[in-house]
Write an enzyme that holds these catalytic residues in place. Structure first.
Site, PDB file in Angstrom:
ATOM      1  N   ASN A  10       2.679   1.589   3.649  1.00  0.00           N
ATOM      2  CA  ASN A  10       1.984   0.558   4.426  1.00  0.00           C
ATOM      3  C   ASN A  10       0.924  -0.089   3.530  1.00  0.00           C
ATOM      4  O   ASN A  10      -0.107   0.511   3.252  1.00  0.00           O
ATOM      5  CB  ASN A  10       1.344   1.236   5.656  1.00  0.00           C
ATOM      6  CG  ASN A  10       0.503   0.276   6.471  1.00  0.00           C
ATOM      7  OD1 ASN A  10       0.526  -0.930   6.264  1.00  0.00           O
ATOM      8  ND2 ASN A  10      -0.248   0.824   7.414  1.00  0.00           N
ATOM      9  N   TRP A  11       1.216  -1.306   3.091  1.00  0.00           N
ATOM     10  CA  TRP A  11       0.288  -1.992   2.176  1.00  0.00           C
ATOM     11  C   TRP A  11      -0.901  -2.618   2.888  1.00  0.00           C
ATOM     12  O   TRP A  11      -1.803  -3.142   2.252  1.00  0.00           O
ATOM     13  CB  TRP A  11       1.040  -3.073   1.396  1.00  0.00           C
ATOM     14  CG  TRP A  11       1.957  -2.528   0.346  1.00  0.00           C
ATOM     15  CD1 TRP A  11       2.071  -1.229  -0.055  1.00  0.00           C
ATOM     16  CD2 TRP A  11       2.892  -3.276  -0.451  1.00  0.00           C
ATOM     17  NE1 TRP A  11       3.019  -1.120  -1.044  1.00  0.00           N
ATOM     18  CE2 TRP A  11       3.539  -2.359  -1.310  1.00  0.00           C
ATOM     19  CE3 TRP A  11       3.252  -4.620  -0.519  1.00  0.00           C
ATOM     20  CZ2 TRP A  11       4.515  -2.747  -2.225  1.00  0.00           C
ATOM     21  CZ3 TRP A  11       4.222  -5.008  -1.434  1.00  0.00           C
ATOM     22  CH2 TRP A  11       4.848  -4.084  -2.285  1.00  0.00           C
ATOM     23  N   HIS A 105      -0.265   1.219  15.196  1.00  0.00           N
ATOM     24  CA  HIS A 105      -1.013   1.801  14.075  1.00  0.00           C
ATOM     25  C   HIS A 105      -2.482   1.941  14.489  1.00  0.00           C
ATOM     26  O   HIS A 105      -3.016   1.105  15.222  1.00  0.00           O
ATOM     27  CB  HIS A 105      -0.891   0.910  12.829  1.00  0.00           C
ATOM     28  CG  HIS A 105      -1.513   1.549  11.622  1.00  0.00           C
ATOM     29  ND1 HIS A 105      -2.859   1.489  11.380  1.00  0.00           N
ATOM     30  CD2 HIS A 105      -0.971   2.297  10.624  1.00  0.00           C
ATOM     31  CE1 HIS A 105      -3.127   2.177  10.268  1.00  0.00           C
ATOM     32  NE2 HIS A 105      -1.993   2.671   9.793  1.00  0.00           N
ATOM     33  N   GLY A 245      -0.536   4.963   3.023  1.00  0.00           N
ATOM     34  CA  GLY A 245      -1.294   3.720   2.917  1.00  0.00           C
ATOM     35  C   GLY A 245      -1.752   3.497   1.482  1.00  0.00           C
ATOM     36  O   GLY A 245      -0.984   3.046   0.630  1.00  0.00           O
ATOM     37  N   GLY A 246      -3.000   3.849   1.200  1.00  0.00           N
ATOM     38  CA  GLY A 246      -3.617   3.576  -0.104  1.00  0.00           C
ATOM     39  C   GLY A 246      -2.752   3.940  -1.304  1.00  0.00           C
ATOM     40  O   GLY A 246      -2.608   3.149  -2.249  1.00  0.00           O
TER      41      GLY A 246
HETATM   42  P1  PGA Z   1      -3.784   6.195   4.016  1.00  0.00           P
HETATM   43  O1  PGA Z   1      -3.257   5.279   5.211  1.00  0.00           O
HETATM   44  O2  PGA Z   1      -2.602   6.815   3.339  1.00  0.00           O
HETATM   45  O3  PGA Z   1      -4.536   5.252   3.116  1.00  0.00           O
HETATM   46  O4  PGA Z   1      -4.680   7.231   4.619  1.00  0.00           O
HETATM   47  C1  PGA Z   1      -2.184   5.697   6.018  1.00  0.00           C
HETATM   48  C2  PGA Z   1      -1.866   4.654   7.048  1.00  0.00           C
HETATM   49  O5  PGA Z   1      -2.763   3.955   7.514  1.00  0.00           O
HETATM   50  O6  PGA Z   1      -0.700   4.488   7.434  1.00  0.00           O
END
Ligand code: PGA
Length: 266
Positions: A10-11, A105, A245-246
């Site tokens: 998830n960008w 989300h 995410g990150g």
């Molecule tokens: P994160 O985000 O890996 O940066 O904690 C996960 C997400 O929001 O799907």
């Protein structure tokens, strides 16, 4: 050991068109060097969630490179079309190349006030044009400290499945367990806690859609996943993949997570 692992990146609101294309070029080069998809095509399903504005160009590049990466959107509106300024319908994002959509989300719920009811309408709308939803659920830090995790997960899951809704909505279910306190904080859940919550979600699903469908459901963990901790989650029986995410913004890091995902697959 388990079947296909689902790896989603998830960008969020990051990367422009050039940045998205650079990512896929670099990721492609790394996968080619080690024949990653040649060896693991049956073991892993990779999906990227870029900003919608980058979707079309990224989709073209993925086709040109013939890399088995799917695209998804981070949000949709529940209506097919109409006067909803700033929104995107499931049918138009499908047209632009999206095959999946995140719904509910935590950033949509907590920053933009999306309720279980709105999430449920979005979930159902996905099926109108053949998008596959990934339902995101998870408790906040406060809810966790008050011992409410199961209550929250149960209400978030139960609110989605309308008994009168489309049959597809009860089939091929994908749910991401993402504790809100673990998202973007560097403080992931322990793999035992994550697996416990994923098992609980499967149990609830079993009550709603039946045991067969709940066993077949894909349940992901998300929240500060990186290449060092990915394997600890994937090793758990009830966790079928990751929502990242990150760490999905850097092709090298994402590649490390993809490798971890294929370590424990039959
Ligand atoms: P994160 O985000 O890996 O940066 O904690 C996960 C997400 O929001 O799907």
């Amino acid at each position: 050991m388990k079947n296909k692992i689902f790896l989603a990146g998830n960008w969020k609101m990051n990367k422009n068109i050039t940045g998205s294309l650079c990512f896929i070029d670099e990721f492609h080069e790394m996968t080619e060097q080690e024949d990653f998809f040649g060896k693991n095509r049956e073991k892993i399903k990779v999906v990227l969630f870029p900003q919608i504005v980058n979707m079309y160009a990224l989709n073209q590049r993925i086709r040109d490179l013939e890399i088995p990466v799917l695209l998804g959107v981070q949000n949709i509106h529940w209506e097919r079309s109409g006067a909803f300024t700033g929104e995107n319908s499931s049918c138009s994002v499908r047209d632009a190349g999206a095959e999946l959509a995140l719904v509910g989300h935590s950033e949509r719920r907590h920053l933009f006030g999306e309720t279980n009811e709105m999430t449920s309408k979005k979930y159902t709308a996905c099926f109108e044009c053949g998008l596959r939803p990934i339902l995101c659920v998870g408790e906040t830090e406060e809810e966790k400290s008050r011992g409410m995790t199961e209550k929250i997960l149960s209400s978030q899951v139960r609110s989605i499945f309308d008994p009168d809704g489309p049959t597809e909505a009860k089939e091929e279910i994908i749910i991401a367990y993402e504790p809100v306190w673990a998202i973007g904080t560097g403080k992931s859940a322990t793999s035992d806690d994550a697996a416990g919550s994923c098992d609980f979600i499967r149990e609830i699903l079993g009550e709603i859609v039946g045991e067969m469908r709940s066993i077949a459901a894909t349940i992901l963990y998300g929240g500060s996943v990186n290449s060092s901790n990915a394997l600890s989650f994937i090793e758990k029986d009830g966790i079928n993949g990751l929502l990242v995410g990150g760490a999905s913004l850097d092709p090298l890091e994402f590649m490390g997570i993809a490798r971890a995902c294929t370590c424990n697959v039959t």
